[in-house]
Design a protein around this motif. Structure first.
Motif, mmCIF file in Angstrom:
data_model
loop_
_atom_site.group_PDB
_atom_site.id
_atom_site.type_symbol
_atom_site.label_atom_id
_atom_site.label_comp_id
_atom_site.label_asym_id
_atom_site.label_seq_id
_atom_site.Cartn_x
_atom_site.Cartn_y
_atom_site.Cartn_z
ATOM 1 N N ASP A 1 -0.082 3.970 0.737
ATOM 2 C CA ASP A 1 -0.109 5.003 1.788
ATOM 3 C C ASP A 1 -0.312 4.322 3.128
ATOM 4 O O ASP A 1 -1.061 3.351 3.226
ATOM 5 N N ALA A 2 0.362 4.824 4.133
ATOM 6 C CA ALA A 2 0.266 4.217 5.467
ATOM 7 C C ALA A 2 -1.158 4.172 5.973
ATOM 8 O O ALA A 2 -1.520 3.297 6.772
ATOM 9 N N SER A 3 -1.987 5.092 5.529
ATOM 10 C CA SER A 3 -3.365 5.159 6.015
ATOM 11 C C SER A 3 -4.311 4.191 5.307
ATOM 12 O O SER A 3 -5.438 3.975 5.744
ATOM 13 N N ASP A 4 -3.838 3.619 4.207
ATOM 14 C CA ASP A 4 -4.701 2.700 3.448
ATOM 15 C C ASP A 4 -4.807 1.355 4.151
ATOM 16 O O ASP A 4 -3.834 0.874 4.746
ATOM 17 N N ARG A 5 -5.958 0.746 4.064
ATOM 18 C CA ARG A 5 -6.128 -0.588 4.628
ATOM 19 C C ARG A 5 -5.538 -1.625 3.685
ATOM 20 O O ARG A 5 -5.658 -1.514 2.470
ATOM 21 N N VAL B 1 7.653 -3.070 -8.161
ATOM 22 C CA VAL B 1 8.233 -1.776 -7.794
ATOM 23 C C VAL B 1 7.089 -0.869 -7.361
ATOM 24 O O VAL B 1 6.164 -0.619 -8.144
ATOM 25 N N ASN B 2 7.148 -0.395 -6.134
ATOM 26 C CA ASN B 2 6.048 0.396 -5.592
ATOM 27 C C ASN B 2 6.544 1.599 -4.793
ATOM 28 O O ASN B 2 7.671 1.603 -4.279
ATOM 29 N N VAL B 3 5.671 2.579 -4.698
ATOM 30 C CA VAL B 3 5.892 3.765 -3.868
ATOM 31 C C VAL B 3 5.245 3.537 -2.506
ATOM 32 O O VAL B 3 4.171 2.935 -2.413
ATOM 33 N N TYR B 4 5.884 4.049 -1.465
ATOM 34 C CA TYR B 4 5.262 4.023 -0.144
ATOM 35 C C TYR B 4 5.296 5.423 0.463
ATOM 36 O O TYR B 4 6.357 6.020 0.615
ATOM 37 N N ARG B 5 4.107 5.944 0.761
ATOM 38 C CA ARG B 5 3.995 7.224 1.473
ATOM 39 C C ARG B 5 3.759 6.912 2.948
ATOM 40 O O ARG B 5 2.713 6.360 3.306
ATOM 41 N N PRO B 6 4.713 7.249 3.808
ATOM 42 C CA PRO B 6 4.698 6.754 5.192
ATOM 43 C C PRO B 6 3.768 7.465 6.149
ATOM 44 O O PRO B 6 3.636 7.041 7.307
ATOM 45 N N GLY C 1 11.478 -10.347 -6.957
ATOM 46 C CA GLY C 1 12.158 -9.221 -6.329
ATOM 47 C C GLY C 1 11.152 -8.167 -5.924
ATOM 48 O O GLY C 1 10.040 -8.101 -6.467
ATOM 49 N N ARG C 2 11.540 -7.379 -4.956
ATOM 50 C CA ARG C 2 10.680 -6.316 -4.456
ATOM 51 C C ARG C 2 11.493 -5.031 -4.271
ATOM 52 O O ARG C 2 12.536 -5.049 -3.616
ATOM 53 N N VAL C 3 11.002 -3.946 -4.868
ATOM 54 C CA VAL C 3 11.602 -2.620 -4.672
ATOM 55 C C VAL C 3 10.523 -1.711 -4.116
ATOM 56 O O VAL C 3 9.433 -1.595 -4.700
ATOM 57 N N VAL C 4 10.809 -1.087 -2.995
ATOM 58 C CA VAL C 4 9.887 -0.121 -2.388
ATOM 59 C C VAL C 4 10.631 1.192 -2.203
ATOM 60 O O VAL C 4 11.670 1.238 -1.534
ATOM 61 N N ASN C 5 10.121 2.260 -2.797
ATOM 62 C CA ASN C 5 10.716 3.586 -2.675
ATOM 63 C C ASN C 5 9.862 4.445 -1.755
ATOM 64 O O ASN C 5 8.675 4.675 -2.034
ATOM 65 N N VAL C 6 10.457 4.880 -0.667
ATOM 66 C CA VAL C 6 9.726 5.665 0.330
ATOM 67 C C VAL C 6 9.620 7.110 -0.141
ATOM 68 O O VAL C 6 10.624 7.795 -0.338
#
Length: 252
Positions: free
Chosen positions: A247-251, A182-187, A135-140
């Motif tokens: 983070d969106a800026s990360d490679r 379970v991960n955080v995403y900073r857009p 399973g995958r949970v991504v919290n923006v």
């Protein structure tokens, strides 16, 4: 790595990042249940997904309420069965303004959207993910968590996103070695309707430096597109890493 054959649930899918995530998930082969409060926007997202050859089911609901969360869970289960990927994208930047003048009910309401909804959906879906071993949970979230003092007038937003990240990382630790990540995403700074709203109406709600920053980001064309941000998020979903702040800026 693709998401072919997987099912996804995306909140805040009526426009912006959520819509772009839905389209990107479809391109990876996932079927999706898409959630938003505005039916017309949601239908447009479904149309765009289907135009790309994907499958999407619209669910019109307010995830800040218990009834709304239940409607989402029931609708997704009926349409798609078990959910493999949960992207908690729905969020609000409101209320804006000086913290000492804040209406407490509206401040609490921000927690209902930005914290309660992601937690409630995760708590309902994670047990079955664990049983199935994947399973995958991504919290923006938002970059404001790294610099909470940077945006004057954003007290509710800063507090809720910090709480969301703490919840995410704690849940990730609890689920370590279960196959559920379970991960955080900073857009990043994305050219969204929220950005436009602040530029047009936020001058008297946020401090002068913050307002100028939003204006200059747009005028200097430093904002990224929703699709660029969504591409960064969706590319990470299949990865096995957990407890991360992406983070969106990360490679990748």
């Amino acid at each position: 790595m693709t998401l072919s054959g997987r099912t996804a649930l995306v909140t805040g899918a009526g426009r912006g990042i959520g819509r772009a995530v839905a389209i990107r998930l479809a391109a990876q082969g996932a079927r999706s249940a898409l959630v938003a409060r505005t039916a017309e926007e949601l239908q447009e997202t479904v149309r765009l997904v289907e135009r790309e050859g994907g499958t999407a089911v619209p669910i019109t609901a307010d995830v800040s309420t218990e009834d709304g969360v239940r409607a989402v869970l029931d609708g997704a289960a009926e349409a798609l069965g078990a959910v493999d990927v949960l992207v908690n994208n729905a969020g609000t930047v409101q209320p804006l303004g000086p913290a000492a003048e804040m209406d407490l009910e509206r401040w609490i309401g921000a927690f209902a959207v930005n914290v309660f909804a992601p937690a409630a959906l995760s708590f309902a879906l994670v047990p079955d993910m664990v049983k199935r071993g994947w399973g995958r949970v991504v919290n923006v979230s938002s970059g404001i968590v790294a610099h909470p003092a940077a945006l004057g007038g954003f007290n509710a937003y800063a507090a809720t996103k910090a709480a969301l990240e703490a919840h995410t990382l704690n849940l990730a630790a609890e689920l370590k070695d279960t196959g559920v990540t379970v991960n955080v995403y900073r857009p990043g700074s994305v050219d969204t309707a929220m950005q436009a709203w602040i530029r047009e109406r936020g001058e008297n709600l946020v401090d002068a430096a913050t307002y100028a920053r939003f204006r200059s980001s747009y005028e200097n064309r430093t904002l990224i597109t929703a699709d660029d941000s969504a591409a960064s998020l969706v590319a990470r979903v299949p990865l096995p890493e957990t407890g991360c702040v992406w983070d969106a800026s990360d490679r990748i």
